[in-house]
Design a protein around this motif. Structure first.
Motif, PDB file in Angstrom:
ATOM      1  N   GLY A 116       0.805  -1.217   0.000  1.00 47.93           N
ATOM      2  CA  GLY A 116       0.000   0.000   0.000  1.00 47.93           C
ATOM      3  C   GLY A 116       0.829   1.253   0.000  1.00 47.93           C
ATOM      4  N   VAL A 117       1.760   1.383   0.947  1.00 48.20           N
ATOM      5  CA  VAL A 117       2.547   2.605   1.030  1.00 48.20           C
ATOM      6  C   VAL A 117       3.506   2.729  -0.149  1.00 48.20           C
ATOM      7  N   ALA A 118       3.797   1.638  -0.832  1.00 52.29           N
ATOM      8  CA  ALA A 118       4.689   1.674  -1.981  1.00 52.29           C
ATOM      9  C   ALA A 118       3.956   1.943  -3.294  1.00 52.29           C
ATOM     10  N   ARG A 119       2.679   2.255  -3.210  1.00 46.89           N
ATOM     11  CA  ARG A 119       1.907   2.560  -4.410  1.00 46.89           C
ATOM     12  C   ARG A 119       2.508   3.760  -5.128  1.00 46.89           C
ATOM     13  N   ALA A 120       2.699   3.660  -6.440  1.00 49.06           N
ATOM     14  CA  ALA A 120       3.403   4.694  -7.199  1.00 49.06           C
ATOM     15  C   ALA A 120       2.481   5.782  -7.725  1.00 49.06           C
ATOM     16  N   THR A 121       1.199   5.493  -7.855  1.00 50.00           N
ATOM     17  CA  THR A 121       0.261   6.472  -8.403  1.00 50.00           C
ATOM     18  C   THR A 121      -0.649   7.007  -7.309  1.00 50.00           C
ATOM     19  N   PRO A 122      -1.110   8.244  -7.441  1.00 48.53           N
ATOM     20  CA  PRO A 122      -2.011   8.803  -6.431  1.00 48.53           C
ATOM     21  C   PRO A 122      -3.276   7.970  -6.278  1.00 48.53           C
ATOM     22  N   ASP A 123      -3.828   7.952  -5.074  1.00 54.54           N
ATOM     23  CA  ASP A 123      -5.068   7.226  -4.828  1.00 54.54           C
ATOM     24  C   ASP A 123      -6.202   7.849  -5.643  1.00 54.54           C
ATOM     25  N   PRO A 124      -7.091   7.022  -6.189  1.00 56.33           N
ATOM     26  CA  PRO A 124      -8.249   7.571  -6.919  1.00 56.33           C
ATOM     27  C   PRO A 124      -9.072   8.484  -6.008  1.00 56.33           C
ATOM     28  N   GLN A 125      -9.462   9.610  -6.548  1.00 51.56           N
ATOM     29  CA  GLN A 125     -10.185  10.591  -5.737  1.00 51.56           C
ATOM     30  C   GLN A 125     -11.179  11.356  -6.606  1.00 51.56           C
ATOM     31  N   ASN A 126     -12.365  11.596  -6.073  1.00 49.90           N
ATOM     32  CA  ASN A 126     -13.349  12.479  -6.689  1.00 49.90           C
ATOM     33  C   ASN A 126     -13.498  13.706  -5.797  1.00 49.90           C
ATOM     34  N   THR A 127     -13.367  14.876  -6.380  1.00 50.51           N
ATOM     35  CA  THR A 127     -13.494  16.113  -5.605  1.00 50.51           C
ATOM     36  C   THR A 127     -14.667  16.925  -6.139  1.00 50.51           C
ATOM     37  N   ALA A 128     -15.344  17.606  -5.249  1.00 49.95           N
ATOM     38  CA  ALA A 128     -16.461  18.467  -5.643  1.00 49.95           C
ATOM     39  C   ALA A 128     -16.582  19.595  -4.627  1.00 49.95           C
ATOM     40  N   SER A 129     -16.887  20.775  -5.121  1.00 54.82           N
ATOM     41  CA  SER A 129     -17.118  21.907  -4.221  1.00 54.82           C
ATOM     42  C   SER A 129     -18.242  22.765  -4.768  1.00 54.82           C
ATOM     43  N   LYS A 130     -18.912  23.429  -3.846  1.00 54.87           N
ATOM     44  CA  LYS A 130     -19.998  24.334  -4.213  1.00 54.87           C
ATOM     45  C   LYS A 130     -19.916  25.545  -3.301  1.00 54.87           C
ATOM     46  N   SER A 131     -19.987  26.731  -3.899  1.00 55.22           N
ATOM     47  CA  SER A 131     -19.850  27.965  -3.132  1.00 55.22           C
ATOM     48  C   SER A 131     -20.922  28.966  -3.551  1.00 55.22           C
ATOM     49  N   THR A 132     -21.473  29.651  -2.565  1.00 54.99           N
ATOM     50  CA  THR A 132     -22.454  30.707  -2.808  1.00 54.99           C
ATOM     51  C   THR A 132     -22.073  31.934  -1.990  1.00 54.99           C
ATOM     52  N   LEU A 133     -22.022  33.076  -2.643  1.00 56.07           N
ATOM     53  CA  LEU A 133     -21.788  34.355  -1.968  1.00 56.07           C
ATOM     54  C   LEU A 133     -22.907  35.311  -2.358  1.00 56.07           C
ATOM     55  N   VAL A 134     -23.588  35.867  -1.363  1.00 55.26           N
ATOM     56  CA  VAL A 134     -24.678  36.824  -1.597  1.00 55.26           C
ATOM     57  C   VAL A 134     -24.427  38.055  -0.742  1.00 55.26           C
ATOM     58  N   LYS A 135     -24.489  39.229  -1.363  1.00 51.16           N
ATOM     59  CA  LYS A 135     -24.416  40.490  -0.628  1.00 51.16           C
ATOM     60  C   LYS A 135     -25.552  41.393  -1.078  1.00 51.16           C
ATOM     61  N   LEU A 136     -26.267  41.953  -0.123  1.00 53.61           N
ATOM     62  CA  LEU A 136     -27.362  42.881  -0.387  1.00 53.61           C
ATOM     63  C   LEU A 136     -27.159  44.132   0.454  1.00 53.61           C
ATOM     64  N   GLY A 137     -27.369  45.310  -0.150  1.00 51.70           N
ATOM     65  CA  GLY A 137     -27.144  46.545   0.579  1.00 51.70           C
ATOM     66  C   GLY A 137     -28.162  47.614   0.229  1.00 51.70           C
ATOM     67  N   TYR A 138     -28.237  48.625   1.106  1.00 48.57           N
ATOM     68  CA  TYR A 138     -29.185  49.728   0.887  1.00 48.57           C
ATOM     69  C   TYR A 138     -28.546  51.036   1.354  1.00 48.57           C
ATOM     70  N   HIS A 139     -28.583  52.059   0.462  1.00 47.98           N
ATOM     71  CA  HIS A 139     -28.094  53.390   0.785  1.00 47.98           C
ATOM     72  C   HIS A 139     -29.254  54.204   1.368  1.00 47.98           C
ATOM     73  N   PHE A 140     -29.270  54.385   2.682  1.00 51.71           N
ATOM     74  CA  PHE A 140     -30.295  55.228   3.301  1.00 51.71           C
ATOM     75  C   PHE A 140     -30.106  56.680   2.890  1.00 51.71           C
ATOM     76  N   THR A 141     -28.859  57.093   2.838  1.00 49.79           N
ATOM     77  CA  THR A 141     -28.449  58.395   2.317  1.00 49.79           C
ATOM     78  C   THR A 141     -27.132  58.159   1.583  1.00 49.79           C
ATOM     79  N   PRO A 142     -26.639  59.154   0.850  1.00 52.25           N
ATOM     80  CA  PRO A 142     -25.335  58.954   0.197  1.00 52.25           C
ATOM     81  C   PRO A 142     -24.215  58.614   1.179  1.00 52.25           C
ATOM     82  N   SER A 143     -24.393  58.927   2.456  1.00 52.27           N
ATOM     83  CA  SER A 143     -23.328  58.710   3.437  1.00 52.27           C
ATOM     84  C   SER A 143     -23.581  57.544   4.375  1.00 52.27           C
TER      85      SER A 143
END
Length: 794
Positions: free
Chosen positions: A251-278
């Protein structure tokens, strides 16, 4: 009617391109209109000449992230010789290495929120990390959510707080204003890409819009791929060698990387409100999950027990927050920000041990399941303000603020046997005993930073910060009974610790002539011990770990000098630094000890055996010195076409701890030279980068703190290597761009030093054969590979 047609066309293109990129189906109705009223903006005067950048600071903006086809943190620091990625084995990476330190000694934050500790107590790593049952890495950020990355080299707790001993990596997420400029009320961005080194497909959608005084941003990214390939793949190495216990090392002498499936999911949400310009109020929601499913063929135990071992390492982060911004024409601040955030980070590993087909013994065949998790929750509040003032020939920029946070660190364990063909039928009781003490911490800080300019000649920086960290252990009924009994007896139950740390920074830039600047910087940093380093306890006869609640916090001081030559032609900077670390924490063998223990009857008894005993202890100091070179030359200054350029970066660093013990986290000398051309209208561009990595010398490594004169056994595989990369892009009209790159063009076989130093001699994972090094090919870097992205912006 014309307004409706102009709104409809981008919507149709958006739907078509979403399908082409295989992005998740998206149904939204967006009302975009002109602002209700004209907003009078303050006039900003921009003055001209190039100035010297800050010592030890580099900013990677969104444009560069796209141009260099950066898909992960390895890509992000590919051409920065002063920083590297600490490898974490099957489950990913473990933060960064800067100026001789790594992992939790390099701070990582996203929008000011400190990211998870790696639980990098060496005791914990040796015992549990070595068997792969915990995900002990640091979580990563989705780079498609990022507008800018600041890389700080050298001690800098003024900016980043606890953990910035060697430096910091500070991520800043996108916001609506990044896309809604010059009167634009909407933005649609679509990106798809493929990376051959891991067969990874990526799709990302970015939407931004403004309606009246409200604005918003939505970023959704998905990735799916496989294991990172080594050089040339290759067949398994099968060894006939067995040790005296007849354990097979196939096992430790295996020459090739172990088979692997990778997956990722990302969500970014930003909401804003200008009550006044400042006055502006905004909210943020960020959600990121990454799964790495591995068929762990290289695991030592899987070949001893003849079971198939499957893993799923999960990294999950969720964040919600509010931000209030206020701007004043006259007052104690020009801008003020109030931030309240809540962050949850879960690092989990699930393991299945399944008998091989030939070992299945009918309907009663059992499967073993284990799930272990590390959970870090953070609630944080921060206030920060900035102010600019001018007096004749003097200008003053000041920033000040304070913050407080509360974090909780928990862990979980679940393991049991179940029938292979009837998984609802358990073959054993569920074991939920935990191994780690749950803890919480409370942090407070206050800071004041100033930059004073005396005309165009002198710039003075002065800053100070004060941090207070309180930590305590939490009672738990889920701990292993023996561990809990010993903790109560040793007075570690409900234990408290407190650390107080002032941090300082001072810098001086002197423009001798308009094109030449002498620079100097002094800065300090601290890192409070992790809860594992202080309170981790493992009373085992073969490997006894003793807690150390008396640990001191680590400190560092950094002195840096530089000279910066700059002009319309470009810039060239040479700097030298010296960083001194104090109270360095290391995992030390303290001898064979016959321990006392508390038996189940409550009696103190002396064990009949002598246990090899380890403990986290403070070293006195460590010193790191180095030189860094960075430069860019716009070659139109010597008559070549506009857009032709060349750049260079190099880093040389040396250092050691007490008694000349080498620091393995130090990178050998490496340098990057690039040359390219970018069309002045950005229609197309092409560039090549030549990277040189020197071999790591054996005398610059150590096997362990208690074996300082023995070199790291795998250093002999380190070699000098030259790599050539090609990167280019082409713009189709004003909306669509194609970018591609070929990396390791000449297909060189090599091993990075960070990979070699991550290989273990002990445990069952991330190993090779200790005597023959069979399996070392599994850790070689990828051969020739390519990356391609197609992006559309409207």
């Amino acid at each position: 009617m014309m307004k409706k047609q102009m709104t409809f066309k981008p919507t149709v293109l958006f739907i078509l391109l979403s399908s082409a990129f295989s992005a998740q189906a998206l149904h939204a109705e967006t009302a975009l209109s002109e602002p209700d009223a004209d907003i009078q903006l303050k006039t900003v005067e921009v003055k001209g000449n190039k100035t010297a950048a800050k010592l030890g600071t580099e900013k990677i903006r969104r444009q560069k992230l796209d141009e260099y086809l950066i898909q992960d943190i390895h890509d992000m620091v590919r051409y920065d010789p002063g920083i590297s990625v600490t490898e974490g084995g099957r489950a990913g990476s473990n933060g960064f290495a800067v100026r001789g330190v790594d992992k939790d000694r390099v701070a990582v934050s996203v929008d000011g929120l400190a990211q998870a500790e790696s639980r990098s107590s060496e005791a914990f790593q040796e015992l549990f990390g070595a068997y792969g049952n915990f995900n002990t890495n640091r979580n990563a950020a989705e780079l498609e959510n990022i507008s800018e990355v600041a890389i700080l080299k050298g001690a800098d707790s003024l900016t980043a707080g606890s953990g910035a001993l060697g430096g910091a990596v500070l991520y800043k997420t996108k916001s609506p204003k990044d896309y809604l400029q010059d009167g634009k009320n909407y933005y649609i961005g679509l990106k798809g890409g493929y990376s051959s080194k891991s067969s990874q497909w990526m799709s990302s959608t970015t939407l931004a819009g403004r309606a009246g005084n409200a604005d918003g941003l939505f970023v959704f990214t998905r990735r799916h791929g496989h294991e990172t390939r080594n050089h040339g793949g290759g067949a398994d190495t099968v060894l006939d060698y067995t040790d005296e216990n007849s354990f097979s090392y196939k096992g430790v002498a295996r020459a090739t990387p172990d088979p692997q499936n990778t997956a990722s999911k990302s969500t970014l949400v930003k909401l804003g409100y200008h009550f006044t310009p400042s006055n502006y109020l905004s909210g943020v929601y960020e959600d990121y999950r990454q799964d790495r499913k591995t068929d762990e063929l290289s695991n030592l135990f899987s070949y001893i027990s003849q079971d198939k071992r499957l893993r799923n390492d999960v990294s999950y982060r969720k964040r919600t927050g509010l931000q209030y911004e206020n701007h004043l024409e006259n007052g104690p601040w020009d801008s003020l920000k109030l931030n309240a955030d809540k962050q949850q980070i879960d690092m989990t590993t699930m393991t299945w041990d399944i008998p091989l087909k030939e070992n299945i013994q009918g309907r009663n065949t059992e499967v073993f399941f284990r799930r272990r998790g590390l959970y870090q929750n953070l609630n944080q509040f921060q206030i920060s303000a900035e102010k600019h003032a001018d007096w004749h020939n003097i200008s003053w920029d000041t920033s000040y603020g304070a913050g407080l946070s509360k974090g909780k660190y928990r862990n979980s364990n679940l393991e049991y046997f179940a029938l292979l063909f009837y998984p609802d039928i358990l073959g054993s009781k569920k074991d939920t005993n935990e191994f780690l003490v749950s803890t919480e911490n409370k942090k407070q800080h206050i800071y004041w930073d100033n930059t004073i300019r005396f005309g165009d000649k002198v710039k003075l920086g002065l800053g100070a910060r004060y941090d207070k960290v309180n930590m305590n252990t939490l009672e738990s009924d889920s701990l292993t009974p023996n561990v809990k009994r010993q903790l109560v007896w040793q007075n570690i139950w409900d234990k408290q610790a407190s650390f107080k740390a002032p941090s300082y920074s001072a810098s001086l830039d002197w423009n001798i002539v308009p094109s030449l600047t002498l620079q100097s910087k002094y800065s300090t940093a601290f890192r409070s011990p992790t809860t594992d380093e202080m309170w981790f306890f493992f009373p085992h006869r073969d490997f006894y770990v003793q807690p150390n609640p008396d640990l001191k916090d680590e400190r560092s001081k950094n002195i840096e000098l530089g000279i910066d030559w700059h002009g319309k032609w470009g810039n060239l900077k040479l700097s030298g630094f010296r960083t001194r670390y104090k109270n360095f924490i290391d995992f030390v063998y303290i001898g064979g000890i016959q321990h006392e223990t508390l038996n189940s009857n409550g009696d103190i008894v002396k064990e009949s055996w002598i246990s090899p005993t380890y403990q986290n202890r403070n070293r006195n100091n460590a010193v790191v010195k180095g030189l860094e070179l960075q430069g860019r030359w716009d070659l139109n200054s010597i008559g070549l076409p506009d857009g032709t350029y060349t750049n260079i970066a190099a880093s040389y660093i040396k250092g050691s701890a007490d008694n000349d013990i080498p620091l393995n986290a130090l990178q050998p000398f490496n340098a990057v030279w690039g040359i390219g051309y970018k069309h002045p209208g950005n229609r197309w561009g092409i560039g090549t980068n030549l990277s040189y990595f020197a071999r790591k010398k054996a005398e610059d490594t150590s096997r362990a703190y208690d074996k300082p004169n023995e070199p790291w056994p795998f250093v002999k595989h380190s070699r000098n290597v030259f790599l050539v990369d090609l990167i280019g892009h082409y713009q189709f009209g004003k909306n669509v761009s194609l970018r591609s790159g070929i990396f390791n063009l000449f297909n060189k076989k090599y091993y990075t030093w960070d990979t070699l130093r991550s290989i273990r001699e002990f445990g069952t994972v991330n190993r090779v054969h200790n005597q023959t090094h069979g399996g070392i090919e599994r850790f070689s870097a990828p051969g020739r590979n390519f990356n391609i992205t197609l992006e559309a912006k409207f």
